[in-house]
Design a protein around this motif. Sequence first.
Motif, mmCIF file in Angstrom:
data_model
loop_
_atom_site.group_PDB
_atom_site.id
_atom_site.type_symbol
_atom_site.label_atom_id
_atom_site.label_comp_id
_atom_site.label_asym_id
_atom_site.label_seq_id
_atom_site.Cartn_x
_atom_site.Cartn_y
_atom_site.Cartn_z
ATOM 1 N N ASN A 1 8.400 7.561 -4.603
ATOM 2 C CA ASN A 1 8.467 6.182 -5.222
ATOM 3 C C ASN A 1 7.458 5.085 -4.726
ATOM 4 N N ASN A 2 7.536 5.077 -3.433
ATOM 5 C CA ASN A 2 6.795 4.156 -2.694
ATOM 6 C C ASN A 2 5.647 4.830 -1.598
ATOM 7 N N GLY A 3 5.661 6.167 -1.768
ATOM 8 C CA GLY A 3 4.645 6.893 -0.831
ATOM 9 C C GLY A 3 5.011 8.147 -0.858
ATOM 10 N N HIS B 1 9.747 -6.243 1.373
ATOM 11 C CA HIS B 1 10.567 -7.515 1.190
ATOM 12 C C HIS B 1 12.062 -7.391 1.322
ATOM 13 N N LYS B 2 12.647 -6.309 0.953
ATOM 14 C CA LYS B 2 14.061 -6.048 0.863
ATOM 15 C C LYS B 2 14.545 -5.441 2.249
ATOM 16 N N ASN C 1 3.305 -1.297 -5.831
ATOM 17 C CA ASN C 1 4.203 -2.347 -6.272
ATOM 18 C C ASN C 1 5.758 -2.016 -5.714
ATOM 19 N N ALA C 2 5.983 -0.924 -5.507
ATOM 20 C CA ALA C 2 7.347 -0.282 -4.981
ATOM 21 C C ALA C 2 7.409 -0.271 -3.609
ATOM 22 N N ALA C 3 6.178 -0.126 -2.845
ATOM 23 C CA ALA C 3 6.103 -0.295 -1.648
ATOM 24 C C ALA C 3 6.282 -1.953 -1.121
ATOM 25 N N LYS D 1 0.906 -1.197 -0.187
ATOM 26 C CA LYS D 1 0.105 -0.020 -0.109
ATOM 27 C C LYS D 1 0.956 1.311 -0.042
ATOM 28 N N PRO D 2 0.560 2.332 -0.821
ATOM 29 C CA PRO D 2 1.200 3.605 -0.549
ATOM 30 C C PRO D 2 0.942 4.319 0.532
ATOM 31 N N VAL D 3 1.930 4.977 1.096
ATOM 32 C CA VAL D 3 1.857 5.471 2.546
ATOM 33 C C VAL D 3 2.025 7.022 2.357
ATOM 34 N N VAL D 4 1.129 7.798 2.992
ATOM 35 C CA VAL D 4 1.301 8.998 3.089
ATOM 36 C C VAL D 4 1.559 9.394 4.610
ATOM 37 N N ALA D 5 2.832 9.923 4.963
ATOM 38 C CA ALA D 5 2.991 10.049 6.146
ATOM 39 C C ALA D 5 4.056 11.322 6.293
#
Length: 523
Positions: free
Chosen positions: A342-344, A381-382, A374-376, A324-328
């Motif tokens: 890239n991921n949020g 996982h990494k 997808n990037a998140a 899920k994309p995160v806005v923080a």
Amino acid sequence: MKILIATYWHLPHVGGVSTYVTILAKCLEQSGHEVDILAQHPDMTHYYFLNNSLTFKKSSLIRQAEPIVLSHYEESPAMLTPWMFRRECEKYAFQLACLQTRLDHYDVIHTQDIYSTLVLSRVKPANIPLVATIHGCLATEWVENNEARYLSMIEREYLALEEYFGCMSPDSLILPSRWLVDRLSSFHISHANTHIIPYGIDQHAFQRSQPARLKINVTSREPQPIIIACPARLVAIKGQTYLLEAMALLVRKRKGVVCWLIGDGLMKEDLEKQIHQLGIHEHVKLLGKRSDVPELLASADIVVLPSLQDNLPFSIIEAQSAGKPVVASRVGGIAEMIEDGNNGFFVSPRNAQELYEKLLLLVEDGALRERLSNAAKAFAHKVWNDQVMTERTFQVYQEAIGNQKAMEWKEDFVNRLTVRFWELFDTERELPVPSVTAVKGNVVVQTDPLRGVPGAHVHLIDMSGVVLCSAQTNHNGHFWFPDVQPGNYALVCSAANLGSRTVKTAVSAEEPISVEIVLPGKP
């Protein structure tokens, strides 16, 4: 290896420390190690081992601790305010509980907060290494929550020394983020054996636990609303008030949006009032404490965390693991968790307009949401691996055990506070005495008419989460706490078969404060 994991905080609970302890203990046991967990019970009436029947009743320990604290401070000119005295009694009560355990049976002790760390550094056998993982900076949370305004100068110094002693007294110190290293340095904390070990979760198990989509009732005029999830305790420092302001702006532009506030806490009633005032009750749902957070995140389209200060929140780790994309907010360790764009997305803390703009961007652009999702997942996982976290933590254990010249902590808290007192104050002038009042009230059960609940447990808790006073209600359901200083507190109440309730109370005057606590259960 036999390992004791210890914390002053109550376990289990909804929060990062509980999640971390659960994951670490499970991984260590799967590797063949024996793990015991010592913590405060959720009802806060006793300390206990989670995996056996050994318990330590707090009320008797507090009574024993009070004269010990007074004797330790009787030679010091640093006046113990009622707030400081009660915090010291809590620490010494936990210390008395630890003295009743066979600490020499363990190969290593691993504490999870500054209070248990300082306590166990005092009482552990010299040959048993002490490793501490510190999950945040409590002293600065007082500032971020605007609670430091209630503290005197010596009380602020007391908080700073708690942070210093809690981080400097173990043989090895584990911190989850680079931000926390920098934050603690402002308290002159620079431990020679510091290790930065980020959190991790079982990525494969997390993925298996998630259905493709849950059928959860939502209120929206559109059949497939965009779901924004905010999994966080309902406390001021998590910033939900700014999220609600952003939601009020968002639903003017897009009606098919629903926000889930997942969690519970002191701000619940305040947030309910704000939702009503903003007229967004159709678009914001308070889901309370949930045991199915992974499934809820799987059902969400966007995850948001508008914290004012945070270390390395598991909610972001779980959101990214769910893809899920995160806005923080760009605060604390969160700055190390998201690759902006890239991921949020990052937003400035306390900025509802900026939060609205980023949420609107994701709500209106499905392709962008998919790319960030997808990037998140790839990032999670990494980076967020529980096995790596456990292996690196175990290496710290081995290094601490193998260190034949383990650091011996010789500084005394009372002496250090006394030194700071002489540095800060001209003792020829009379020191101000803090104003105090009483907090009293009734515990009732929701019947018609309301009926008093005898024997209910009531706890007065300060902004740090430290229990200051505990009492049982009398035959009419009354309770009373004397000598309470100005500030904001939580009153936590529970009774057998009647449930529990937490209410916020503000003490601001010398007049007694009266509170009614209504329990939800049936008599």
